[in-house]
Write a protein that holds these residues in place. Structure first.
Motif, mmCIF file in Angstrom:
data_model
loop_
_atom_site.group_PDB
_atom_site.id
_atom_site.type_symbol
_atom_site.label_atom_id
_atom_site.label_comp_id
_atom_site.label_asym_id
_atom_site.label_seq_id
_atom_site.Cartn_x
_atom_site.Cartn_y
_atom_site.Cartn_z
ATOM 1 N N ASP A 1 -10.122 3.165 -8.466
ATOM 2 C CA ASP A 1 -10.446 2.516 -9.732
ATOM 3 C C ASP A 1 -10.984 1.136 -9.408
ATOM 4 N N ASP A 2 -11.082 0.270 -10.386
ATOM 5 C CA ASP A 2 -11.659 -1.060 -10.168
ATOM 6 C C ASP A 2 -10.827 -1.912 -9.221
ATOM 7 N N ASN A 3 -9.546 -1.632 -9.123
ATOM 8 C CA ASN A 3 -8.665 -2.487 -8.334
ATOM 9 C C ASN A 3 -8.146 -1.845 -7.052
ATOM 10 N N ASN A 4 -8.182 -0.534 -6.969
ATOM 11 C CA ASN A 4 -7.574 0.156 -5.836
ATOM 12 C C ASN A 4 -8.585 0.952 -5.037
ATOM 13 N N TYR A 5 -8.529 0.738 -3.740
ATOM 14 C CA TYR A 5 -9.405 1.435 -2.803
ATOM 15 C C TYR A 5 -8.547 2.125 -1.759
ATOM 16 N N SER B 1 -12.993 4.766 -3.549
ATOM 17 C CA SER B 1 -12.566 3.917 -4.662
ATOM 18 C C SER B 1 -11.792 4.761 -5.654
ATOM 19 N N CYS C 1 0.836 -1.199 0.000
ATOM 20 C CA CYS C 1 0.000 0.000 0.000
ATOM 21 C C CYS C 1 0.869 1.246 0.000
ATOM 22 N N MET D 1 -4.786 0.671 -1.321
ATOM 23 C CA MET D 1 -4.455 -0.763 -1.387
ATOM 24 C C MET D 1 -5.496 -1.468 -2.245
ATOM 25 N N ASP D 2 -5.276 -2.762 -2.504
ATOM 26 C CA ASP D 2 -6.281 -3.478 -3.286
ATOM 27 C C ASP D 2 -7.475 -3.838 -2.393
ATOM 28 N N ARG D 3 -8.536 -4.297 -3.030
ATOM 29 C CA ARG D 3 -9.792 -4.509 -2.322
ATOM 30 C C ARG D 3 -9.683 -5.596 -1.250
ATOM 31 N N LYS D 4 -8.953 -6.648 -1.548
ATOM 32 C CA LYS D 4 -8.842 -7.737 -0.584
ATOM 33 C C LYS D 4 -8.149 -7.279 0.698
#
Length: 353
Positions: free
Chosen positions: A142-146, A140, A94, A111-114
């Protein structure tokens, strides 16, 4: 970390003709309620954990950002309301941005969603102690990063302060105050069932002006009822022997070992093992060798030499005894964080008297 924990009343097993109604279950520490799913397994029945996990995975992927945030018990913050500034910290999993929102300075851990699911579930149960970040919501990118939006933490990590010689500038009274805060933070974390698994100088922020201590980096943290399945690899010199050797189930006592070494660094300025070991195999060899020696002959991780604090009587002796006990090779003999918190609060009061 356990991928899912299911109770006896979680799922009404479906037949070919009916659908499966999820009453209540957990996945990656997130509670999901009142979800309807269709059975996909043989004969229309969900009979295995694998079937259950696939069902929950499909549900989770269908969540909107607002629904995803609500599962974490946090509001969703539109990215457009945040003005992103410089990156102030970056690691393999992250990075941290300074952001402003309505003229208030905050930070966003991207970081990523998981990973966000994991950290969000951990941080969501920690309110009640000033040493943990105040969460405002998630956003959010983008689709991969939160991102987790939280209060800005001001200060430097202990490792940087050690390197710069700043730790040596604190008086004994100030060090006792810092130690008391740190022990209280770990005690609070343990009281809500969280084991950190990476307490080290890099995960501790100290504000030199306010003497406020903040504990961060919950990447390896676990809810204890989920623990025992996997151990994260923390900062090697500060990891307990049983964690490095991966023996027994994860426990709060691993944090106590790490906490003891951090306290030793605070009071003596010495890093554990004098930094003579570098790799995982080196530490494994050391701890295996120690287990084959009588306790009096074991190599100690640090020397708690507190002679510099002359004239402090039994108080400083008791500090040294507690630190030594915290890094005992037998986990069961290490004190609890609650005990350490009470002791250092007493030491602080005695020093101020």
């Amino acid at each position: 970390m356990a991928q899912h924990v299911l109770s006896q009343t979680v799922i009404e097993h479906a037949t070919k003709q009916s659908e499966c109604v999820g009453k209540e279950f957990y996945f990656d520490s997130l509670k999901i309620s009142s979800q309807k799913v269709s059975p996909t397994s043989t004969n229309g029945k969900l009979t295995t954990d694998h079937d259950m996990a696939n069902v929950v995975k499909n549900i989770r992927q269908s969540f909107s950002d607002d629904e995803f945030a609500s599962l974490l018990g946090l509001p969703f913050i539109d990215r457009r309301s945040l003005k992103f500034g410089e990156v102030v910290d970056e690691g393999p999993l992250c990075k941290v941005h300074i952001v402003t929102r309505s003229n208030d300075e905050m930070s966003v851990r991207v970081m990523d969603r998981k990973l966000l699911e994991h950290e969000g579930a951990i941080l969501g149960v920690l309110p009640g102690c000033d040493s943990f970040p105040v969460l405002h919501g998630i956003t959010s990118l983008d689709d991969n990063n939160y991102g987790i939006v939280q209060d800005m933490t001001y200060g430097e990590d202990m490792e940087m302060m050690r390197f710069n010689g700043d730790l040596e500038q604190f008086s004994l009274d100030q060090k006792l105050q810092l130690a008391s805060q740190l022990c209280a933070a770990v005690a609070h974390m343990h009281s809500v069932g969280i084991v950190h698994q990476n307490i080290c100088p890099q995960s501790i922020i100290i504000n030199k002006k306010t003497l406020k201590v903040s504990l961060r980096d919950f990447t390896n943290a676990e809810k204890l009822y989920d623990a025992g399945k996997s151990r994260g690899l923390g900062e090697l010199p500060y990891m307990a022997p049983e964690a490095i050797l991966d023996r027994g189930e994860t426990s709060f006592k691993e944090d106590i070992w790490s906490l003891g070494l951090v306290l030793a660094l605070l009071f003596t300025g010495r890093k554990p093992y004098n930094s003579e070991l570098f790799g995982l195999e080196d530490f494994m060899d050391l701890h295996i060798a120690n287990q084959n020696r009588p306790r009096y002959a074991q190599k100690r991780p640090t020397s708690v030499d507190l002679k510099r604090y002359q004239g402090q009587g039994t108080l400083i002796e008791q500090v040294g005894m507690l630190i030594n006990l915290s890094v005992c090779s037998t986990p069961e003999l290490r004190p609890s964080a609650k005990y350490l918190s009470a002791a250092f609060t007493m030491f602080q009061s005695a020093a101020e008297a």
